[in-house]
Design a protein around this motif. Structure first.
Motif, short mmCIF file in Angstrom:
data_model
loop_
_atom_site.label_atom_id
_atom_site.label_comp_id
_atom_site.label_asym_id
_atom_site.label_seq_id
_atom_site.Cartn_x
_atom_site.Cartn_y
_atom_site.Cartn_z
N ASP A 185 0.79 -0.96 0.06
CA ASP A 185 0.02 -0.09 -0.15
C ASP A 185 0.83 1.27 -0.04
OD1 ASP A 185 -2.38 -1.02 -0.29
OD2 ASP A 185 -3.19 -0.29 1.64
N ALA A 186 1.96 1.18 0.75
CA ALA A 186 2.76 2.38 0.90
C ALA A 186 3.48 2.60 -0.61
CB ALA A 186 3.95 1.97 1.68
N LEU A 187 3.76 1.51 -1.25
CA LEU A 187 4.49 1.95 -2.54
C LEU A 187 3.35 2.37 -3.61
CD1 LEU A 187 6.81 1.52 -4.60
CD2 LEU A 187 6.56 -0.88 -4.68
N LEU A 188 2.29 1.72 -3.71
CA LEU A 188 1.12 1.95 -4.49
C LEU A 188 0.84 3.37 -4.31
CD1 LEU A 188 -0.90 -0.94 -4.45
CD2 LEU A 188 0.50 -0.26 -6.15
N LEU A 189 0.50 3.88 -3.00
CA LEU A 189 0.47 5.37 -2.78
C LEU A 189 1.39 6.30 -3.07
CD1 LEU A 189 -1.71 7.26 -1.39
CD2 LEU A 189 -0.48 6.70 0.96
N ALA A 190 2.52 6.07 -2.84
CA ALA A 190 3.62 6.89 -3.41
C ALA A 190 3.76 7.02 -5.23
CB ALA A 190 5.02 6.23 -2.93
N ILE A 191 3.20 5.77 -5.65
CA ILE A 191 3.21 5.65 -7.06
C ILE A 191 2.13 6.87 -7.53
CG2 ILE A 191 2.68 4.39 -9.10
CD1 ILE A 191 4.60 2.29 -7.55
N TYR A 192 1.02 6.45 -6.77
CA TYR A 192 -0.38 7.19 -7.40
C TYR A 192 -0.11 8.76 -7.14
CZ TYR A 192 -5.28 9.03 -6.64
OH TYR A 192 -6.49 9.30 -6.76
N LEU A 193 0.55 9.08 -6.04
CA LEU A 193 0.60 10.45 -5.64
C LEU A 193 1.85 11.08 -6.41
CD1 LEU A 193 0.29 10.64 -1.90
CD2 LEU A 193 -1.60 11.35 -3.71
N GLY A 194 2.63 10.28 -7.01
CA GLY A 194 3.93 10.78 -7.84
C GLY A 194 5.09 11.17 -7.02
N HIS A 195 5.20 10.76 -5.72
CA HIS A 195 6.16 11.01 -4.93
C HIS A 195 7.54 10.12 -5.15
CE1 HIS A 195 3.72 13.66 -3.30
NE2 HIS A 195 3.15 12.81 -2.17
N THR A 196 8.07 10.34 -6.31
CA THR A 196 9.05 9.30 -6.88
C THR A 196 10.25 9.04 -5.86
OG1 THR A 196 8.65 10.56 -9.19
CG2 THR A 196 10.72 8.73 -8.86
N ASN A 197 10.66 10.10 -5.10
CA ASN A 197 11.69 9.92 -4.23
C ASN A 197 11.38 8.80 -3.12
OD1 ASN A 197 9.93 11.69 -3.18
ND2 ASN A 197 11.47 12.61 -1.88
N ILE A 198 10.22 8.65 -2.52
CA ILE A 198 9.57 7.93 -1.56
C ILE A 198 9.53 6.53 -2.30
CG2 ILE A 198 7.57 7.31 -0.09
CD1 ILE A 198 7.25 10.43 0.33
N ALA A 199 8.82 6.48 -3.40
CA ALA A 199 8.83 5.17 -4.16
C ALA A 199 10.06 4.57 -4.56
CB ALA A 199 8.00 5.46 -5.58
N ASP A 200 10.92 5.50 -4.76
CA ASP A 200 12.28 4.56 -5.27
C ASP A 200 12.89 4.22 -3.67
OD1 ASP A 200 14.57 4.58 -7.05
OD2 ASP A 200 15.47 5.63 -5.09
N PHE A 201 12.70 5.04 -2.57
CA PHE A 201 13.30 4.42 -1.33
C PHE A 201 12.41 3.07 -0.81
CE2 PHE A 201 13.29 4.29 3.30
CZ PHE A 201 14.58 4.21 3.51
N ILE A 202 11.46 3.02 -1.02
CA ILE A 202 10.55 1.86 -0.75
C ILE A 202 11.20 0.66 -1.53
CG2 ILE A 202 8.16 0.75 -0.71
CD1 ILE A 202 7.05 3.55 -0.10
N MET A 203 11.26 0.79 -2.99
CA MET A 203 11.86 -0.24 -3.60
C MET A 203 13.08 -0.72 -3.38
SD MET A 203 10.25 0.61 -7.46
CE MET A 203 10.81 2.21 -7.54
N ASN A 204 14.09 0.21 -2.87
CA ASN A 204 15.54 -0.28 -2.52
C ASN A 204 15.54 -0.28 -1.04
OD1 ASN A 204 17.23 0.56 -5.28
ND2 ASN A 204 15.80 2.29 -4.99
N HIS A 205 14.60 -0.60 -0.38
CA HIS A 205 14.64 -0.89 1.06
C HIS A 205 15.16 -2.13 1.28
CE1 HIS A 205 13.28 -1.33 5.16
NE2 HIS A 205 13.53 0.01 5.30
N PRO A 206 15.70 -2.44 2.43
CA PRO A 206 16.27 -3.89 2.46
C PRO A 206 15.33 -5.05 2.59
CG PRO A 206 17.49 -2.36 3.82
CD PRO A 206 16.45 -1.50 3.20
N THR A 207 14.09 -4.62 3.23
CA THR A 207 12.89 -5.74 3.41
C THR A 207 12.26 -5.87 2.20
OG1 THR A 207 12.68 -4.48 5.76
CG2 THR A 207 11.11 -5.89 4.83
N TYR A 208 12.18 -4.88 1.19
CA TYR A 208 11.58 -4.92 0.14
C TYR A 208 12.40 -5.99 -0.89
CZ TYR A 208 9.05 -3.74 -4.27
OH TYR A 208 8.52 -3.72 -5.46
N ARG A 209 13.51 -5.56 -0.94
CA ARG A 209 14.68 -6.31 -1.59
C ARG A 209 14.70 -7.85 -1.26
NH1 ARG A 209 19.87 -2.70 -2.61
NH2 ARG A 209 20.33 -4.61 -4.00
N THR A 210 14.59 -7.98 0.00
CA THR A 210 14.73 -9.39 0.61
C THR A 210 13.75 -10.28 0.09
OG1 THR A 210 15.90 -8.74 2.71
CG2 THR A 210 14.81 -10.69 2.62
N HIS A 211 12.49 -9.69 -0.09
CA HIS A 211 11.16 -10.38 -0.49
C HIS A 211 11.16 -10.38 -1.99
CE1 HIS A 211 10.47 -9.98 3.74
NE2 HIS A 211 9.59 -11.19 3.56
#
Length: 570
Positions: free
Chosen positions: A95-121
């Protein structure tokens, strides 16, 4: 303005009882409300302190069912998002990633996708078809980050998702592409499509460990689908077409068991072990030998023994008349395998015999006095008894080897010299012929099947290694023999002995030339290994020969488990 919270001074005594706090001149009776307010207004220090002190959970929501993370993303408070992401479970990342994408907050979306937890899964979320998938989500269960980013033209996010690969989207796509109905109705060659898709899925399973079981499951379903297609084959003609089909799906191109070879290449064991394939393989195995197939064991053994005895003559006949009946007999798969085994065993026998012969042959080393008495007399008179030449050779040896051991050079010019071998023995010649045959076989295989197919087989790497080692062995062996023969030919030259006889009266430059030449000759004809250099070509040759022998024995490892690849041959 300082955003840190402070206790209400007017109600200092009631703070401990009611836990009321003032923030921005606003009183909060609940720490959760204070935390949500701080997230919405971007107070990084307050959010961090409340989470560190365990005064509040990171995964809390307000009365509008908006979580603290959603409030921070909506107001684009990047630092607050970074703090909260470390404290929430992975299920909330979608939900956090989808919301960041929806609102166009690229820096937040980029940080979520590069977060260690996200990359682990690996960016994988619940299957949208799961009955409890995303019940409390504000986004539809079939929406993925890639779909949403493409829908709202978030080009940077789309590019990053594609470059990283979105595993769940890819998995869903492969599930659709692997549908049996879809493959059967869409592709003109469903077996080829199933093979290639199954191979691709198994490759992905090794890379994307999080979805390993899912990819393996789909690949196994495709293997079962191919066997079901084989179950529907009717008659030998249809089976012949299926197993011999090759080339592109729309091409009418057929080669002998081409589809069977492809199944082995892709390790489709279910296809290879299918009864129809095994029956056809058995027919090819005993082609033109139907009488042997049902013969008694004794008759078959006698036939194979006669074939082995006549094999050299059959090979000669095949070489000159490849299209004759004898030539076709040598092409017969069953007999071809027997010939290969016999050739391999003969090669191993030659290696063993060569090693044994070399040991016994060393005991029969010739000496210079036995080789040529005239040359031996010249050697004693002009080299061994020439004190000045001997001293110069000792000095040269010290410069060459950085050694003060005079015995090294004395051994080269003692009263008699053991000679190196100047020609190969019969076993070395036979091994050389075999190696040339092996190299030619590998070259034919490369041009016949192509370099890509050739490199997919691990046994070919061992074959190449063996051939390279034996080629290096013969290069160093024959170079040693050439140097020994050249040195001995110099000893046979009267011009050389005339020059050596005048050694004490010659100029310094000519002495240096004769000295170097004599040292070179004495070194290369001397068979005493104690006085050889460590990098002597004979030593290198024997080292490569030993390694080549190990590699040749290792080839057995690829012959023994062949039953696991071609089936039981029932």
């Amino acid at each position: 303005m300082d955003h840190r919270y402070i206790p209400n001074n007017r109600h200092r005594e009631s703070v401990s009882s009611s836990s009321s706090r003032t923030y921005y001149n606003k009183t909060f009776e609940d720490t959760t409300d204070l935390f949500l307010f701080a997230c919405a207004h971007g107070d990084y220090m307050l959010v961090h302190r409340l989470l560190i002190d365990d005064e509040v959970e990171a995964d809390v929501s307000n009365k509008m069912v908006k979580s603290a993370l959603q409030l921070a993303i909506e107001n684009e408070h990047f630092e607050v998002v970074k703090v909260i992401l470390d404290k929430i479970p992975y299920e909330k990342f979608r939900d956090a990633l989808l919301l960041a994408i929806y609102l166009g907050h690229t820096n937040i979306a980029d940080f979520i996708m590069n977060h260690p937890t996200y990359r682990t899964h690996s960016g994988g979320f619940l299957d949208p078809t799961h009955p409890q998938a995303y019940d409390d989500s504000q986004f539809s269960s079939d929406i993925t980050p890639l779909i949403l980013a493409a829908q709202y033209n978030r080009l940077q996010i789309v590019h990053q998702l594609l470059s990283k690969g979105e595993p769940q989207v890819r998995l869903s796509a492969y599930k659709g592409l692997s549908s049996e109905v879809y493959i059967a109705l869409t592709y003109p060659d469903p077996i080829l499509q199933a093979f290639e898709l199954s191979h691709e899925l198994r490759t992905l399973a090794k890379v994307e460990h999080y979805f390993h079981e899912d990819y393996e499951k789909i690949a196994n379903q495709l293997s079962i689908f191919v066997t079901r297609l084989l179950d529907n084959v009717r008659g030998h003609e249809e089976l012949e077409i299926v197993l011999n089909k090759t080339g592109r799906p729309n091409e009418e191109k057929y080669e002998n068991l081409a589809r069977f070879d492809l199944a082995i290449l892709y390790q489709e064991k279910a296809f290879v072990s299918h009864s129809n394939c095994q029956q056809k393989l058995m027919e090819k195995w005993y082609e033109n030998l139907s009488a042997i197939k049902n013969a008694h064991l004794t008759k078959r053994l006698l036939f194979y023994l006669a074939f082995i005895i006549c094999l050299p003559f059959l090979l000669l006949a095949y070489y000159f008349f490849p299209k004759s009946k004898i030539g076709s007999l040598c092409h017969q798969p069953n007999l071809k395998l027997k010939a290969y085994i016999v050739s391999y065993l003969a090669f191993i026998s030659l290696i063993i015999a060569s090693s044994y012969f070399s040991i016994s042959h060393l005991q029969k080393t010739k000496y210079l006095s036995d080789y040529d008495s005239e040359i031996y007399n010249y050697y004693i008179k002009h080299i061994y008894e020439n004190i000045q030449l001997r001293n110069d050779l000792i000095s040269l040896n010290e410069n060459e080897h950085d050694s003060n051991n005079d015995n090294d050079t004395d051994s080269l010019i003692n009263c008699n010299i053991s000679l190196r071998f100047m020609e190969p023995n019969p076993f070395q010649i036979a091994i050389f012929i075999w190696v040339i045959g092996f190299v030619w076989q590998e070259i034919k295989q490369i041009f016949g099947s192509g370099i890509r197919v050739y490199l997919t087989s691990h046994s070919n790497y061992v074959d190449c290694l063996m051939n390279i080692l034996y080629i290096l062995y013969f290069i160093f062996l024959y170079s040693t023999m050439v140097l020994t023969r050249t040195s001995m030919n110099t000893f046979h030259s009267s011009v050389y002995w005339d020059a050596i006889a005048r050694y004490n009266e010659t100029s310094d430059s000519e002495k240096e030339h004769l000295l170097t030449k004599t040292y070179h000759i004495l070194y290369w004809i001397n068979a005493d290994r104690y006085y050889w250099n460590s990098g002597d070509s004979q030593n290198l040759a024997e080292a490569f020969f030993a390694m080549g022998n190990v590699a040749s024995i290792c080839r057995i490892c690829f012959l023994l488990p062949i039953i696991g690849f071609v089936g039981p041959l029932q």
